[in-house]
Design a protein around this motif. Structure first.
Motif, PDB file in Angstrom:
ATOM      1  N   LYS A 152       0.833  -1.207   0.000  1.00 57.46           N
ATOM      2  CA  LYS A 152       0.000   0.000   0.000  1.00 57.46           C
ATOM      3  C   LYS A 152       0.866   1.255   0.000  1.00 57.46           C
ATOM      4  CE  LYS A 152      -4.101  -1.932   2.267  1.00 57.46           C
ATOM      5  NZ  LYS A 152      -4.893  -1.957   3.515  1.00 57.46           N
ATOM      6  N   ARG A 153       1.963   1.212   0.784  1.00 59.18           N
ATOM      7  CA  ARG A 153       2.813   2.397   0.838  1.00 59.18           C
ATOM      8  C   ARG A 153       3.529   2.608  -0.490  1.00 59.18           C
ATOM      9  NH1 ARG A 153       3.870   4.826   5.579  1.00 59.18           N
ATOM     10  NH2 ARG A 153       1.883   3.840   6.052  1.00 59.18           N
ATOM     11  N   ARG A 154       3.934   1.526  -1.143  1.00 57.36           N
ATOM     12  CA  ARG A 154       4.558   1.665  -2.462  1.00 57.36           C
ATOM     13  C   ARG A 154       3.549   2.208  -3.477  1.00 57.36           C
ATOM     14  NH1 ARG A 154       6.422  -3.610  -1.620  1.00 57.36           N
ATOM     15  NH2 ARG A 154       5.565  -4.396  -3.597  1.00 57.36           N
ATOM     16  N   LEU A 155       2.304   1.728  -3.397  1.00 57.43           N
ATOM     17  CA  LEU A 155       1.266   2.240  -4.285  1.00 57.43           C
ATOM     18  C   LEU A 155       1.013   3.721  -4.015  1.00 57.43           C
ATOM     19  CD1 LEU A 155      -0.890   1.818  -6.456  1.00 57.43           C
ATOM     20  CD2 LEU A 155      -2.452   1.032  -4.642  1.00 57.43           C
ATOM     21  N   ASP A 156       1.031   4.094  -2.754  1.00 59.24           N
ATOM     22  CA  ASP A 156       0.826   5.489  -2.372  1.00 59.24           C
ATOM     23  C   ASP A 156       1.883   6.383  -3.018  1.00 59.24           C
ATOM     24  OD1 ASP A 156      -0.621   7.411  -1.069  1.00 59.24           O
ATOM     25  OD2 ASP A 156       0.196   7.016   0.915  1.00 59.24           O
ATOM     26  N   ILE A 157       3.151   5.964  -2.964  1.00 60.42           N
ATOM     27  CA  ILE A 157       4.210   6.770  -3.569  1.00 60.42           C
ATOM     28  C   ILE A 157       4.104   6.749  -5.088  1.00 60.42           C
ATOM     29  CG2 ILE A 157       6.703   6.983  -3.880  1.00 60.42           C
ATOM     30  CD1 ILE A 157       7.110   6.288  -1.034  1.00 60.42           C
ATOM     31  N   ALA A 158       3.735   5.597  -5.653  1.00 59.28           N
ATOM     32  CA  ALA A 158       3.547   5.526  -7.106  1.00 59.28           C
ATOM     33  C   ALA A 158       2.465   6.498  -7.557  1.00 59.28           C
ATOM     34  CB  ALA A 158       3.186   4.097  -7.515  1.00 59.28           C
ATOM     35  N   THR A 175       6.078   4.509   8.739  1.00 56.47           N
ATOM     36  CA  THR A 175       5.402   4.179   9.989  1.00 56.47           C
ATOM     37  C   THR A 175       4.582   2.906   9.818  1.00 56.47           C
ATOM     38  OG1 THR A 175       5.272   6.487  10.690  1.00 56.47           O
ATOM     39  CG2 THR A 175       3.682   4.976  11.654  1.00 56.47           C
ATOM     40  N   GLY A 176       4.788   1.948  10.717  1.00 55.08           N
ATOM     41  CA  GLY A 176       4.003   0.720  10.720  1.00 55.08           C
ATOM     42  C   GLY A 176       4.476  -0.354   9.768  1.00 55.08           C
ATOM     43  N   SER A 181       9.938  -4.186   4.394  1.00 56.93           N
ATOM     44  CA  SER A 181       9.238  -3.131   3.654  1.00 56.93           C
ATOM     45  C   SER A 181       9.899  -1.783   3.866  1.00 56.93           C
ATOM     46  CB  SER A 181       7.771  -3.070   4.086  1.00 56.93           C
ATOM     47  OG  SER A 181       7.094  -4.265   3.768  1.00 56.93           O
ATOM     48  N   ARG A 182      10.397  -1.562   5.089  1.00 60.60           N
ATOM     49  CA  ARG A 182      11.072  -0.288   5.361  1.00 60.60           C
ATOM     50  C   ARG A 182      12.320  -0.155   4.497  1.00 60.60           C
ATOM     51  NH1 ARG A 182      11.146  -0.628  10.509  1.00 60.60           N
ATOM     52  NH2 ARG A 182       9.245   0.592  10.719  1.00 60.60           N
ATOM     53  N   GLN A 187      15.166   2.122  -0.456  1.00 61.81           N
ATOM     54  CA  GLN A 187      15.745   1.981  -1.785  1.00 61.81           C
ATOM     55  C   GLN A 187      14.967   2.812  -2.806  1.00 61.81           C
ATOM     56  OE1 GLN A 187      18.628   0.651  -2.509  1.00 61.81           O
ATOM     57  NE2 GLN A 187      18.363   1.308  -4.646  1.00 61.81           N
ATOM     58  N   ILE A 188      13.644   2.833  -2.668  1.00 63.13           N
ATOM     59  CA  ILE A 188      12.818   3.645  -3.563  1.00 63.13           C
ATOM     60  C   ILE A 188      13.179   5.120  -3.429  1.00 63.13           C
ATOM     61  CG2 ILE A 188      10.458   4.499  -3.907  1.00 63.13           C
ATOM     62  CD1 ILE A 188       9.510   1.624  -3.252  1.00 63.13           C
TER      63      ILE A 188
END
Length: 337
Positions: A152-158, A175-176, A181-182, A187-188
């Motif tokens: 979800k966080r990667r999708l959010d940044i995408a 966070t969380g 994943s962190r 790396q992203i």
């Protein structure tokens, strides 16, 4: 870590600059006149305890709220006089995902493309490229509510990148998230900066700031208590030292007699010498050992870490997070020759 703001040549132009930013809510002053200068193509981390004003600073600079005083420019646009120009140049990802869980990842991306007024074909192209880049192509047509926290966080940044922003505000982006994943998120962020994007990061993960940021500011009580590179901030805190340990008692006694500022540990044949851990000081110490013909069997550098800086500058009892490492001094170990 980004290197675009380091080295010789001309300094990078400012992506974000601010002078005297102030914000209060009722009788509570949240920002009490902060100044910022963030070069383009760098990572800037804003640290501080809960309630220090980190999110407020992001909201002001991204034009979500107005400041009570001061001036700021983002991507060359004044935040008060040209907010539309600011919004066109930035992306914002907050602590809480903007992903709609009821639709697919692909549909979330296409919706963002529509919001940026991209033609349909261009929107599909950008969506496909970003989903592939962020490792989400296989899950693109699954409901986003089925995604893991990291997905979800990667999708959010995408989604944030659909508009090709030059500056991205990441408000506590990991966070969380679990450790894997962190690190993926780190790396992203590095890849974004390599591509010329400027990242304004707020975090309570001190390891995160240490890993990613070119410069770090510590915010406390609405003011910036200190700013600099991670190494510069660590040198503000006393307690750094070099530890020399000897196997030969005669060598230990010779070194102890000469290094009068050292603290002795006769039981362990060890000397503790105050040091900021800088290359200059270490070279001086090693040169002295060589010239004196004294050989230490172990040399260990102990430097304060960002935990120490955080507590020294903020006086906070609000524990910052270093979830995957023990809270201990940074150490490097080697044998002196």
């Amino acid at each position: 870590m980004s290197t675009s703001s380091r080295g010789g040549g001309r300094p990078s132009p400012a992506a974000i600059s601010a002078v005297g930013l102030r914000k209060s809510y009722g009788d509570k002053t949240v920002l009490d006149g902060i100044d910022l200068h963030i070069p383009a193509g760098s990572v800037f981390a804003l640290l501080g305890p809960n309630g220090a004003g980190k999110t407020t600073a992001v909201k002001i600079l991204s034009t979500l709220i107005t400041a009570d005083g001061g001036q700021a420019q983002v991507a060359g646009h004044d935040i008060a006089a040209a907010p539309d120009g600011v919004r066109a140049a930035i992306g914002v990802t907050g602590q809480f995902s903007a992903v709609d869980g009821l639709i697919t990842g692909e549909e979330n991306m296409l919706l963002m493309a529509d919001l940026h007024h991209l033609p349909a074909r261009e929107g599909r192209r950008v969506t496909a490229e970003l989903l592939e880049r962020f490792g989400l192509a296989d899950a693109a047509r699954k409901p986003a509510q089925s995604y893991s926290g990291g997905m979800k966080r990667r999708l959010d940044i995408a989604m944030t990148l659909v508009g090709d922003p030059r500056i991205i505000f990441l408000d506590e982006p990991t966070t969380g998230l679990d450790p894997r994943s962190r690190h993926t998120m780190w790396q992203i962020i590095r890849e974004l900066v390599t591509g010329g994007v400027t990242v304004f990061l707020t975090t309570q993960y001190l390891e995160e700031a240490d890993e990613l940021a070119d410069r770090i500011a510590v915010l406390d009580g609405g003011r910036i208590a200190a700013e600099g590179t991670a190494d510069e901030l660590k040198r503000l805190v006393p307690g750094g030292h070099v530890r020399l340990r000897f196997l030969d008692p005669a060598a230990y006694r010779s070194a102890a007699a000469a290094l009068r500022e050292a603290t002795r540990n006769d039981a362990e044949l060890a000397l503790r010498i105050p040091s900021d851990g800088s290359q200059r000081e270490l070279r001086s110490l090693l040169d002295w050992l060589d010239s004196a013909g004294v050989e230490a069997d172990e040399l260990t550098v102990h430097t304060p870490d960002l935990d120490d800086v955080f507590f020294a500058l903020t006086g906070s009892t609000d524990q910052p997070d270093r979830p995957n490492q023990p809270n201990q001094p940074n150490q490097s170990k080697g044998t002196a020759r």
